[in-house]
Design an enzyme around this catalytic site. Structure first.
Site, short mmCIF file in Angstrom:
data_model
loop_
_atom_site.label_atom_id
_atom_site.label_comp_id
_atom_site.label_asym_id
_atom_site.label_seq_id
_atom_site.Cartn_x
_atom_site.Cartn_y
_atom_site.Cartn_z
N ASP A 245 0.94 4.09 1.57
CA ASP A 245 1.39 4.73 2.68
C ASP A 245 2.63 4.04 3.40
O ASP A 245 2.95 4.55 4.41
CB ASP A 245 0.27 4.93 3.63
N HIS B 293 -3.93 -8.94 6.69
CA HIS B 293 -4.45 -7.81 5.99
C HIS B 293 -5.17 -8.14 4.56
O HIS B 293 -5.48 -9.22 4.41
CB HIS B 293 -3.32 -6.98 5.75
N HIS C 251 0.63 -1.23 -0.04
CA HIS C 251 0.14 0.11 -0.06
C HIS C 251 0.65 1.34 0.10
O HIS C 251 2.03 1.22 0.48
CB HIS C 251 -1.04 -0.07 1.23
N HIS D 95 0.53 3.33 13.89
CA HIS D 95 -0.44 3.38 12.83
C HIS D 95 -1.91 3.91 13.13
O HIS D 95 -2.79 3.31 12.88
CB HIS D 95 -0.28 1.94 12.25
N ASP E 218 -0.98 -3.02 9.99
CA ASP E 218 -1.93 -3.47 8.93
C ASP E 218 -2.41 -4.75 9.17
O ASP E 218 -2.09 -5.71 8.14
CB ASP E 218 -1.33 -3.07 7.73
#
Length: 300
Positions: free
Chosen positions: A65, A139, A63, A262, A203
């Site tokens: 980020d 995830h 991902h 996070h 995540d």
């Protein structure tokens, strides 16, 4: 010992005062970076972390980020006249990401070596005197947590060395783990002592592999995407964790300390929900940009 610097604590996007989650580890002259989202370079500079000795970059998942900062980071390292290779480790697909990075960073003066992790499997990466172990998380896409382990040799026993007739000029090298002139370290060292262990996981939903990795960890850095109790359905839907779930992970695994990280952009005041996590696991605290610690070997 292991030097630890949490560069940021944000999930999804960077915010004023909250850089995206990323971690720098240093041990015995080598540095490792976990995740490189947008703004990682700035976060590192604010924290006083240099990438001069960085030779390994571990990516949890693909991902943006957690990966969007890679092009700028590698270009900056190239502008520092770096020539030593860099290893990038991540889930299946990281090779394609790095091929795309080379489109906008085509003239790096150093090699970028890519290691792809097999989905659902653990893997150990040796960094010389210490190891990093990737383990699978839960995830919406393949995702890995990372366990950093710094082992510690047994205590040197001079009486055993004398009884074995080992010349004193060889003792130091044997103590450092070398085999010298037919003498081996096990001839003079006791049983291996407890080293240092750090676990980093973002995540993910709670997972058996995470509990197992975090057993007796000196420090668990774990996502707490949401603190509000009514966000549990959202956490389950997006495969993230609540503060309380991270605290329970630390409690059940026997970790010594938990840093939450996070945070969702919607979580403006994580401190409002810290007490509920501490009620489960008292040694819980909030991560923050630039937070540092040094994990030391326990005293004999």
């Amino acid at each position: 010992m292991l030097d630890v610097c949490l560069l940021g604590t944000g999930g999804t996007m960077p915010l004023p005062g909250r850089w995206l989650t990323s971690l720098v580890l240093r041990c015995n002259g080598r540095s490792l970076l976990i995740d490189a989202g947008e703004g990682t370079q700035i976060a590192a500079r604010e924290a006083g972390c240099s990438f001069k000795n960085l030779d390994t970059i571990c990516i949890t998942h693909l991902h943006a980020d957690h990966t969007a900062g890679l092009p700028g980071l590698l270009l900056t390292m190239g502008n520092m006249d770096r020539t030593e290779p860099v290893t990038v480790i991540g889930p299946n697909g990281i090779r394609r990401v790095m091929e795309a990075v080379k489109v906008i960073a085509p003239e790096l003066a150093f090699d970028v070596r890519v290691t792809e992790l097999e989905e659902g499997s653990a893997r150990t990466i040796s960094l010389g005197d210490w190891d990093v172990i990737a383990f699978p998380l839960r995830h919406t896409v393949p995702c890995f947590g990372y366990q950093a382990v710094v082992p510690r040799r047994g205590k040197f026993d001079p009486m055993r060395a004398l009884e074995a007739g080992i010349p004193k000029q060889l003792w130091k090298r044997l103590q450092q783990g070398e085999t010298v002139e037919g003498f081996t370290p096990d001839m003079v060292l006791g049983p291996a002592r407890r080293g240092v262990k750090l676990v980093y996981a973002t995540d993910t939903r709670p997972a058996k592999a995470l509990y197992k990795a975090a057993v007796d960890a000196d420090l668990l850095i774990c996502e707490g995407m949401y603190g509000e109790p009514d966000k549990l359905p959202k956490a389950k839907e997006t495969c993230h964790m609540m503060f309380g779930e991270a605290a329970k992970t630390a409690l059940c695994s026997g970790a010594k300390e938990l840093w939450l990280t996070h945070f969702s952009p919607s979580l403006n005041h994580p401190e409002d929900y810290l007490q509920s996590a501490q009620a489960i696991f008292p040694h819980t605290s909030l991560g923050k940009s630039g937070r540092k610690t040094v994990l030391q070997f326990p005293e004999d």
